[in-house]
Design an enzyme around this catalytic site. Structure first.
Site, PDB file in Angstrom:
ATOM      1  N   HIS A  84       0.821  -1.215   0.000  1.00  0.00           N
ATOM      2  CA  HIS A  84       0.000   0.000   0.000  1.00  0.00           C
ATOM      3  C   HIS A  84       0.854   1.264   0.000  1.00  0.00           C
ATOM      4  O   HIS A  84       0.387   2.331  -0.409  1.00  0.00           O
ATOM      5  CB  HIS A  84      -1.015  -0.003   1.154  1.00  0.00           C
ATOM      6  CG  HIS A  84      -0.478   0.297   2.510  1.00  0.00           C
ATOM      7  ND1 HIS A  84      -0.205  -0.672   3.457  1.00  0.00           N
ATOM      8  CD2 HIS A  84      -0.186   1.472   3.116  1.00  0.00           C
ATOM      9  CE1 HIS A  84       0.218  -0.109   4.570  1.00  0.00           C
ATOM     10  NE2 HIS A  84       0.242   1.196   4.390  1.00  0.00           N
ATOM     11  N   ASP A 220       0.969  -7.753   2.270  1.00  0.00           N
ATOM     12  CA  ASP A 220       1.132  -6.318   2.022  1.00  0.00           C
ATOM     13  C   ASP A 220       2.614  -5.945   1.910  1.00  0.00           C
ATOM     14  O   ASP A 220       3.211  -5.394   2.830  1.00  0.00           O
ATOM     15  CB  ASP A 220       0.462  -5.537   3.157  1.00  0.00           C
ATOM     16  CG  ASP A 220       0.276  -4.067   2.826  1.00  0.00           C
ATOM     17  OD1 ASP A 220       0.824  -3.615   1.815  1.00  0.00           O
ATOM     18  OD2 ASP A 220      -0.413  -3.380   3.594  1.00  0.00           O
ATOM     19  N   SER A 648       4.013   2.414   8.362  1.00  0.00           N
ATOM     20  CA  SER A 648       3.738   1.410   7.324  1.00  0.00           C
ATOM     21  C   SER A 648       5.022   1.100   6.568  1.00  0.00           C
ATOM     22  O   SER A 648       5.708   1.997   6.089  1.00  0.00           O
ATOM     23  CB  SER A 648       2.695   1.940   6.344  1.00  0.00           C
ATOM     24  OG  SER A 648       1.442   2.042   6.954  1.00  0.00           O
TER      25      SER A 648
END
Length: 713
Positions: A84, A220, A648
């Site tokens: 992402h 991810d 992230s």
């Protein structure tokens, strides 16, 4: 998980910091955290984590694209981050013919690696404390504007002194709301190329439904590579550039881990507000966040309709939609969590104790702090709601393109011929960038919907918006017609119409353009501040700074860490399990497995579809060396690390500094975590590195990338 009983802690400035709480400066680890970390399982020295003169862990951690974290995992500059985080770059490189976002991509060699526009990574070189130097420039008699001007002047000097004639980027940052200052030295590399990405059905498996939830089953991750000139220095993209040989890269462990094993995360957390007063929490819960949620959903519903109709529109808007959807769910989760756990009430108790303490001091320095802060929030509640409705309106690209291009063009048209020739290439580039992937039917519908919502819900709205709303009873169809009309008669309708104008420019035509007028009206309203508002902003800034200063004086023996602000931090904790969840097939509820992933499979579903090859690998149990010792293939896992947005892509490391996972999310129950920490609630959700390697090796067949890594077996 939502049914569990959790005990909410009081504010971090009142109770002792928990072992797993805090986003710590690396230069303070030895003094503040090292003993605790050793007891929990750290086997490295502070020097092996942060060193100026020798290579250390910090040399392998990079800020990715300005808003995420990534890590160097090979001696050839291979970069690992979240799918992402690379989503926008992957979408940018995708076309209907080569749809890397939906189908995945794996370069077989360096020549096949793809260069997206404007992607960079930032290496952290060093930091230092300049609090005394900065604070010597200010005094209590200064206004906030005078204080800011004096600080900015000194910041510029410090940045110049440490940049080594532009070799480094230097940033002086304020901490504890201006009570401390540190400078950070970075080196930026702008030639970063896509190496590999799984298809969206793996990288975004679970979609919005699973976002912020546990158990998770998401792959991810994405791989990029940093390139440099032949001497290892930053260089703009060139075919002559070579993969970077970094100072340090992380070893990658496939040995696995157990519950309660030590886990630390290094990364660039974006923003926390752990010192936020009760009034600020109440404002967010009652005014600001509900407006954000409603306006976000308005945009999402319209965008989705067009994205589902056209594959290229879906690619062009995928990143934008994902960003809005992520914060839509985040803000709603924040509202629910802050209400459920009565966070404002807890803060209010702490503030009452502070007021009592302040009255007992010999000075009256802190006595008016809380009254000023509370009055500020009372006066700004409605404006915070307005600002959030307007913020989401201005996320509509066509709402801001006219302002951005118009202002540049106005300047261009008032210059002499020589200056115009100098400006024109940048203007041409800006035109291409702003219109790239812009789909006018979608933009018009989003703009009309947002204008209708803004006029209906916000107070003291932009003058042009108010006039149209009043003349049409704020009718939704009337807004659609209005947007159609202003764009039909605008030079900003498309790249072609704007370039046609630029070929035969007329500044009067520009200034009379209806879309330019609307865009100016919205931006002017967004930036407008009355003298009263400016005065209260100044009062609040000073009071908030004094509140933090006073609360630290109130509890001088506590360990403190500053709020996150996109600077490199370390957080440490453990691998943790939650009570058994029947929806998770794993033996212990701190990890998930490929079996559980396949159990969620829904053929053709946008969020839970799955590539057939992955199912085949599961059914044949072809897990290679990446299976756990108990035979299952791990997918995601939980730790109790203290992270937030910006983390992230951060590496999860074991006590030896070996890579065991990749952080990608938090849990919805801990949405209040940006404001108040709860060690019972806070969870970090990560991709197990063994699942990442399995996908690279067994699914993608990119064994040449596995060969680059330093595997610890």
């Amino acid at each position: 998980m939502k049914k569990l009983f959790f005990c909410l802690l009081l504010a971090t400035f009142i109770l002792p910091v928990k072992a797993n709480e805090g986003m710590w400066f690396l230069m303070h680890i030895e003094r503040l955290n090292y003993v605790d970390m050793q007891k929990m399982g750290l086997q490295l020295t502070p020097e092996e984590i942060y060193s100026i003169n020798n290579h250390s862990l910090k040399d392998a951690i990079v800020q990715f694209g300005g808003g995420c974290t990534a890590e160097i995992i090979s001696d050839k500059g291979l970069v690992l981050t979240n799918h992402h985080c690379g989503y926008g770059n992957i979408a940018e490189l995708s076309t209907e013919e080569n749809d890397y976002l939906n189908n995945g991509f794996w370069a077989k060699n360096h020549k096949e690696e793809l260069k997206p526009d404007n992607l960079s990574v930032r290496f952290f070189v060093r930091m230092d404390d300049v609090s005394k130097r900065m604070l010597a420039q200010v005094n209590d008699q200064m206004s906030e504007d005078e204080r800011e001007a004096a600080l900015n002047k000194e910041m510029a000097k410090i940045q110049e002194e440490n940049s080594e004639d532009g070799k480094y980027t230097v940033s002086v940052k304020s901490f504890y709301s201006g009570n401390e200052f540190y400078y950070f030295v970075y080196q930026d590399y702008n030639d970063v190329r896509l190496v590999g990405t799984p298809p969206k059905d793996i990288g975004k498996f679970g979609g919005d439904t699973d976002n912020w939830e546990w158990p998770r089953h998401t792959g991810d991750f994405a791989l990029f590579r940093v390139y440099a000139d032949e001497d290892g220095n930053p260089a703009e993209y060139s075919e002559d550039n070579v993969p970077l040989n970094p100072k340090y890269h992380l070893p990658t462990s496939i040995r696995g881990f157990e519950e309660n094993d030590f886990a630390m995360i290094l990364g660039y957390p974006g923003r926390t507000n752990r010192w936020m007063p009760a009034g600020g929490i109440e404002q967010n819960v009652e005014y600001a966040y509900p407006a954000w949620v409603e306006a976000s959903k308005t945009s999402m519903d319209v965008m989705k309709k067009y994205m589902d109709e056209k594959p290229q529109v879906n690619l062009d808007y995928a990143s934008s939609y994902a960003g809005i959807a992520n914060y839509w769910k985040n803000r709603q989760g924040m509202i629910d969590a802050l209400k459920q756990h009565k966070t404002a009430k807890s803060k209010r108790k702490a503030e009452k104790k502070f007021k009592k303490w302040a009255k007992k001091q010999k000075t009256d320095k802190y006595q008016e702090v809380m009254p000023v802060i509370n009055k500020y929030y009372e006066r700004t509640n409605e404006s915070s709601e307005h600002r959030n409705y307007l913020s989401l309106l201005l996320r509509t690209r066509i709402a801001t393109v006219p302002y951005r291009l118009g202002k540049t063009t106005e300047y261009y048209l008032t210059q002499n011929e020589a200056k115009q020739a100098e400006i024109l290439p940048e203007l041409e580039k800006e035109i291409s960038n702003l219109y790239d992937g812009l789909y006018l039917p979608l933009e018009k519908d989003v703009l009309a919907s947002q204008l209708h919502l803004y006029a209906k819900k916000a107070n003291d709205i932009a003058p042009m918006v108010k006039e149209v709303a009043d003349n049409n009873d704020n009718d939704a169809d009337a807004w659609q017609k209005y947007v159609d009309d202003v764009l039909e008669n605008s030079i900003f309708k498309s790249e072609e119409t704007f370039r046609a104008f630029l070929n035969n420019p007329d500044i009067e035509e520009l200034n009379n353009d209806p879309m330019y007028a609307l865009s100016n009206d919205l931006l002017t309203r967004y930036r407008a501040k009355s003298e009263e508002v400016k005065e209260w902003d100044d009062k609040y800034q000073k009071a908030f700074r004094l509140m933090i200063e006073g609360m630290r004086e109130q509890n001088p023996n506590e360990k403190y860490y500053p709020d996150a602000n996109s600077t490199l931090r370390l957080t440490y904790g453990k691998v943790v399990a939650l009570p058994k969840d029947p929806s998770n097939d794993a033996r212990e509820n701190y990890y998930t497995t490929l079996k559980g992933t396949v159990a969620k499979y829904q053929p053709g579903d946008e969020e839970f579809d799955m590539p057939k090859k992955l199912i085949d690998l599961y059914e044949s149990r072809d897990f290679g060396q990446y299976a756990d010792k108990d035979g299952y293939l791990p997918v995601n896992f939980l730790t109790d690390n203290d992270i937030t947005g910006g983390n992230s892509g951060s590496p999860v490391l074991n006590g030896k500094g070996e890579l065991i996972g990749l952080a990608f999310d938090g849990n919805i129950e801990a949405m209040a975590g940006d404001v108040i920490f709860d060690d019972e609630l806070q969870r970090t959700i990560s991709v197990d590195i063994r699942y990442v390697l399995f996908l690279i090796d067994k699914y993608a067949g990119a064994t040449h990338l596995i060969d680059e890594l330093t595997l610890v077996k």
